[in-house]
Design an enzyme around this catalytic site. Structure first.
Site, short mmCIF file in Angstrom:
data_model
loop_
_atom_site.label_atom_id
_atom_site.label_comp_id
_atom_site.label_asym_id
_atom_site.label_seq_id
_atom_site.Cartn_x
_atom_site.Cartn_y
_atom_site.Cartn_z
N LYS A 20 0.84 -1.19 0.00
CA LYS A 20 0.00 0.00 0.00
C LYS A 20 0.89 1.26 0.00
O LYS A 20 0.58 2.24 -0.66
CB LYS A 20 -0.89 -0.02 1.24
CG LYS A 20 -1.91 1.07 1.26
CD LYS A 20 -2.72 1.06 2.52
CE LYS A 20 -2.20 2.01 3.57
NZ LYS A 20 -2.12 3.42 3.17
N ARG A 21 2.00 1.16 0.70
CA ARG A 21 2.92 2.30 0.77
C ARG A 21 3.48 2.67 -0.61
O ARG A 21 3.67 3.83 -0.93
CB ARG A 21 4.05 2.04 1.76
CG ARG A 21 3.90 2.86 3.03
CD ARG A 21 4.92 2.50 4.08
NE ARG A 21 4.73 1.13 4.54
CZ ARG A 21 5.65 0.18 4.47
NH1 ARG A 21 6.82 0.43 3.94
NH2 ARG A 21 5.38 -1.03 4.93
#
Ligand code: GLU
Length: 506
Positions: free
Chosen positions: A265-266
């Site tokens: 997600k980062r």
């Protein structure tokens, strides 16, 4: 052969990563291809990681993608319940069976004792000591303590967990449908907890018991679960179920576009693209993470992009309807190596599906994105706009960027491209042209173009002199579809108004 039964077994702990959706998709395609069943089982035994709303969110994501399970907590089915927390009473007997056969044992160690062990055995060669064949006899468990001591501790209701007793010096082999034969050295695997002190099973015990009880024939899951496979395999054998064990396939990772490693997600936040299927609203932190759906993807395109991240049909074909995917999919054609995610390619898929869509349907899909921008319009009007600009749009959100000037007068923040080449002739041409627009009776593309060209020629000007200025007047920038299409759609009054505003600024 028994009926094919596969399962997607997520833990409700957060947003649904596109890798998770791909796991769903491969399970779904395999089930449909073989006329089998696709089961959704919620693996919520780890109460500390449970997140409110995550199960409903997973269901909504599957609905959006059109990958509907045959059996699930919502739908029920012959093997209900499909939530592991509701199956809690079923697992204890299997833990007991393993203890009785000597394949598992009671462990009474407290959190402090476990911590002390990690400190005591930490060395340069062994930086993170585990609870395993090298340490277990130094701990407080039913292998190190006498029978009486154990009976006494149990009698006193001392909290315990049940651990698997991993055998020493064995090689465990199994056949993975994607990777072929995979070997594990049992000395490298710790004595995993099977049953927790509150009587809840861990994932390791629950996944094996449920795959058995639910008659799962094929288990497809992410590569990150490969290290757990030896534990699961041994449990199948120790419980005497090995002839019913599902065939395994560990799916390759989806990798970040730059560098190595699993797409997280980062990475999405860093590089500006979604990683979750749909917006995820984390109840604990209040953080909202954008999903593919809200970013403007069509589910067909999202699924098509995903099927190709790890699989190919053996031909050059890239676009597949769901029916074609079902027909052509085979687990043997899934690659071993990780697949790099490419957002530009994902957008390309979406554009292919946008171009294929019927304009009225497309307009109703674009409508919510327009409404979110404050636009009030009809599907009829939007259909005309969508037809004009769809070729310029990759995402449903692009329709606003490419077409906002149809709904509101531009702000004209940057008229430099106009002023640079402005002169008296142009000023008087546009002033004259706009002054006679009210006399045009049939306000359409062809009539407008003919009228404009006539005035242009009379003024001794060329298209190269006046078309870009007209565009900037109508759009507020150098983009958009044909200028006469735009004028025809926004109408006479609005066209007059925009030309006059800009002339006033020259
Ligand atoms: N509950 C596991 C997960 O969250 C499932 C792994 C499996 O399919 O065995 O991914």
């Amino acid at each position: 052969m028994s009926k094919v039964r596969v399962r997607f077994a997520p833990s409700p702990t957060g947003g649904l990563h596109l890798g998770g959706v791909r796991t769903v998709l491969y399970n779904y395609l395999f089930a449909r291809h073989h006329g089998g069943d696709f089961v959704l089982r919620i693996e919520d035994t780890d109460q500390s990681r449970f997140v409110e709303g995550a199960e409903e969110y997973i269901i909504q994501c599957l609905e959006w993608c059109g990958l509907i399970p045959d059996e699930s907590p919502q739908k029920g089915g012959a093997y209900a319940p499909y939530r592991q927390s509701e199956r809690k009473p079923m697992y204890g007997q299997y833990a007991q069976q393993l203890i009785d056969a000597g394949h598992a044992y009671y462990a009474f160690d407290t959190t402090e004792e476990l911590e002390q062990m990690r400190v005591r055995y930490k060395s340069a060669e062994n930086p993170s000591p585990q609870y395993d064949h090298t340490t277990r006899l130094h701990m407080r468990n039913s292998l190190s303590l006498s029978k009486d001591e154990v009976a006494d501790l149990l009698e006193k209701k001392t909290p315990y967990v049940v651990r698997i007793k991993m055998p020493e010096n064995e090689t465990i082999k199994f056949h993975d449908l994607i990777r072929g034969v995979v070997n594990f050295d049992t000395n490298l695997v710790d004595d995993k907890v099977l049953l927790k002190s509150d009587g809840m099973p861990t994932y390791h015990l629950a996944v094996v018991v449920d795959d058995y009880l639910m008659k799962i024939t094929h288990a497809f899951r992410g590569e990150e679960w490969l290290p757990s496979a030896p534990v699961h395999l041994l449990l199948w054998v120790y419980l005497g179920w090995d002839k019913d064990m599902p065939q395994w396939a560990h799916l390759p990772l989806i990798l970040k576009p730059d560098g190595n490693g699993k797409l997280s997600k980062r990475d999405g936040d860093r590089l500006g693209f979604p990683v979750f299927a749909m917006d995820w609203n984390d109840a604990r932190t209040g953080e909202v993470t954008t999903g593919f759906k809200e970013r403007g993807f069509l589910p067909e395109a999202f699924i098509n992009m995903l099927v190709m991240l790890g699989w190919n049909s053996g031909t050059e074909q890239e676009l597949f309807s769901i029916e074609e995917m079902i027909e052509k999919f085979s687990i043997e054609r899934v690659h071993k190596g990780g697949a790099k995610f490419d957002f530009e390619k994902a957008k390309w898929y979406n554009q292919q599906y946008i171009l294929k869509k019927d304009n009225t349907e497309l307009a109703s899909l674009v409508m919510p994105f327009m409404e979110a921008k404050g636009v009030i319009t009809t599907v009829d009007f939007l259909t005309k706009i969508v037809a004009l600009i769809k070729e310029r749009c990759h995402l449903l959100t692009d329709f606003w960027e490419q077409g906002h000037f149809f709904f509101a007068t531009p702000e004209y923040n940057d008229l430099a491209p106009l002023t640079e080449k402005w002169n008296e002739t142009k000023q008087s041409f546009f002033t004259k042209w706009v002054g006679q627009l009210s006399a045009i009776t049939n306000w359409n593309h062809d009539a407008l173009e003919a009228n404009f060209n006539e005035h242009m020629q009379q003024a001794g000007l060329k298209k190269g002199d006046v078309l870009l200025p007209l565009r900037i007047m109508l759009v507020g920038g150098k983009f958009g579809p044909g200028v006469f299409d735009i004028a025809a759609l926004i109408g006479k009054e609005e066209t007059e108004k925009r030309v006059k505003i800009v002339l006033g600024k020259m």
